[in-house]
Design a protein around this motif. Structure first.
Motif, short mmCIF file in Angstrom:
data_model
loop_
_atom_site.label_atom_id
_atom_site.label_comp_id
_atom_site.label_asym_id
_atom_site.label_seq_id
_atom_site.Cartn_x
_atom_site.Cartn_y
_atom_site.Cartn_z
N THR A 26 43.21 3.62 67.07
CA THR A 26 44.64 3.87 67.14
C THR A 26 45.37 2.78 66.35
N VAL A 27 46.26 3.21 65.47
CA VAL A 27 47.07 2.27 64.69
C VAL A 27 48.08 1.63 65.64
N GLN A 28 48.18 0.31 65.60
CA GLN A 28 49.11 -0.41 66.47
C GLN A 28 50.54 -0.10 66.05
N SER A 29 51.44 0.00 67.02
CA SER A 29 52.83 0.35 66.72
C SER A 29 53.54 -0.72 65.91
N ASN A 30 53.02 -1.95 65.92
CA ASN A 30 53.66 -3.02 65.14
C ASN A 30 52.92 -3.32 63.84
N ALA A 31 51.91 -2.52 63.49
CA ALA A 31 51.15 -2.76 62.25
C ALA A 31 51.93 -2.20 61.06
N ASN A 32 52.13 -3.06 60.05
CA ASN A 32 52.77 -2.55 58.83
C ASN A 32 51.75 -2.40 57.70
N VAL A 33 50.54 -2.96 57.90
CA VAL A 33 49.43 -2.77 56.97
C VAL A 33 48.17 -2.55 57.80
N VAL A 34 47.41 -1.51 57.46
CA VAL A 34 46.13 -1.24 58.12
C VAL A 34 45.06 -1.27 57.04
N LEU A 35 44.13 -2.21 57.17
CA LEU A 35 43.03 -2.35 56.21
C LEU A 35 41.76 -1.81 56.84
N VAL A 36 41.23 -0.73 56.30
CA VAL A 36 39.98 -0.15 56.81
C VAL A 36 38.86 -0.83 56.04
N ASN A 37 38.11 -1.68 56.75
CA ASN A 37 37.06 -2.50 56.14
C ASN A 37 35.86 -2.53 57.08
N GLN A 38 35.31 -1.35 57.35
CA GLN A 38 34.21 -1.22 58.30
C GLN A 38 32.96 -1.95 57.82
N ALA A 39 32.28 -2.56 58.76
CA ALA A 39 31.02 -3.24 58.44
C ALA A 39 29.94 -2.22 58.09
N THR A 40 29.98 -1.05 58.71
CA THR A 40 29.01 0.00 58.47
C THR A 40 29.71 1.18 57.80
N GLY A 41 29.12 1.74 56.76
CA GLY A 41 29.72 2.89 56.10
C GLY A 41 29.66 4.12 56.98
N ALA A 42 30.83 4.65 57.33
CA ALA A 42 30.93 5.85 58.15
C ALA A 42 32.34 6.40 58.01
N PRO A 43 32.51 7.72 58.16
CA PRO A 43 33.87 8.27 58.14
C PRO A 43 34.71 7.60 59.23
N MET A 44 36.01 7.48 58.97
CA MET A 44 36.93 6.82 59.91
C MET A 44 38.04 7.77 60.30
N THR A 45 38.40 7.77 61.57
CA THR A 45 39.55 8.52 62.04
C THR A 45 40.56 7.52 62.60
N LEU A 46 41.79 7.60 62.08
CA LEU A 46 42.89 6.77 62.57
C LEU A 46 43.89 7.66 63.27
N ASN A 47 44.34 7.23 64.44
CA ASN A 47 45.36 7.96 65.19
C ASN A 47 46.65 7.16 65.15
N LEU A 48 47.70 7.78 64.59
CA LEU A 48 48.99 7.11 64.49
C LEU A 48 49.70 7.10 65.83
N PRO A 49 50.55 6.10 66.06
CA PRO A 49 51.40 6.14 67.25
C PRO A 49 52.50 7.18 67.00
N SER A 50 53.24 7.51 68.01
CA SER A 50 54.37 8.43 67.86
C SER A 50 55.35 7.85 66.85
N SER A 51 55.93 8.70 66.02
CA SER A 51 56.91 8.24 65.04
C SER A 51 58.11 7.60 65.73
N SER A 52 58.39 8.00 66.95
CA SER A 52 59.50 7.40 67.70
C SER A 52 59.18 6.00 68.18
N ALA A 53 57.89 5.68 68.33
CA ALA A 53 57.47 4.36 68.82
C ALA A 53 57.23 3.38 67.69
N LYS A 54 57.17 3.85 66.46
CA LYS A 54 56.83 2.99 65.31
C LYS A 54 58.10 2.48 64.64
#
Length: 110
Positions: A26-54
Motif C-alpha cells: 500500500t502506498v503511504q498517504s504521505n509518500a510523494n515518491v515511491v521507488l520500486v526497488n525489489q531485492a527479488t525480481g517479481a511482478p509488483m502490485t501497488l495499492n493507492l490510498p483513497s484520493s481523498s486521503a492523499k
C-alpha cells in the motif's frame, strides 16, 4: 485555493517510500515518491490510498529497472478512477515511471 493547517502539515511531511519486498504494498498517504526497488525480481502490485486521503502528487518509479519483465500494477482505492474510467494502471517498461495527482472524491489524474 487555500489549504487547511492539517493539509499543510501533511504536505510538509511528505516522504520517499522505497519498496524492497514483494507485493502487494500500500502506498503511504504521505509518500510523494515511491521507488520500486525489489531485492527479488517479481511482478509488483501497488495499492493507492483513497484520493481523498492523499495530499499532493505521487511519482511511482521502477527504480530497479526491470518493470519490462516484472510489471508494476497500480490499483486505485474504492470507487476512485483513473482517466478513461480505468481501475488499474501498469508500468511495463524498464525504468518507467508515472506521476499521479489526486482529485479528491473522484480519483487520479495522470
Amino acid at each position: 485555493k487555500y489549504m487547511t493547517v492539517a493539509a499543510l502539515i501533511t504536505a510538509a511531511s511528505q516522504s520517499v517510500q522505497t519498496i524492497t519486498t514483494t507485493g502487494p504494498v500500500t502506498v503511504q498517504s504521505n509518500a510523494n515518491v515511491v521507488l520500486v526497488n525489489q531485492a527479488t525480481g517479481a511482478p509488483m502490485t501497488l495499492n493507492l490510498p483513497s484520493s481523498s486521503a492523499k495530499v499532493g502528487s505521487v511519482l511511482i518509479s521502477d527504480f530497479k529497472g526491470d518493470a519490462g519483465t516484472n510489471n508494476i500494477t497500480i490499483n486505485r482505492a474504492g470507487s476512485d478512477v483513473f482517466p478513461g474510467g480505468l481501475t488499474q494502471l501498469t508500468i511495463a517498461a524498464n525504468r518507467g515511471s508515472i506521476l499521479l495527482r489526486p482529485i479528491p472524491g473522484v480519483g487520479w489524474a495522470i
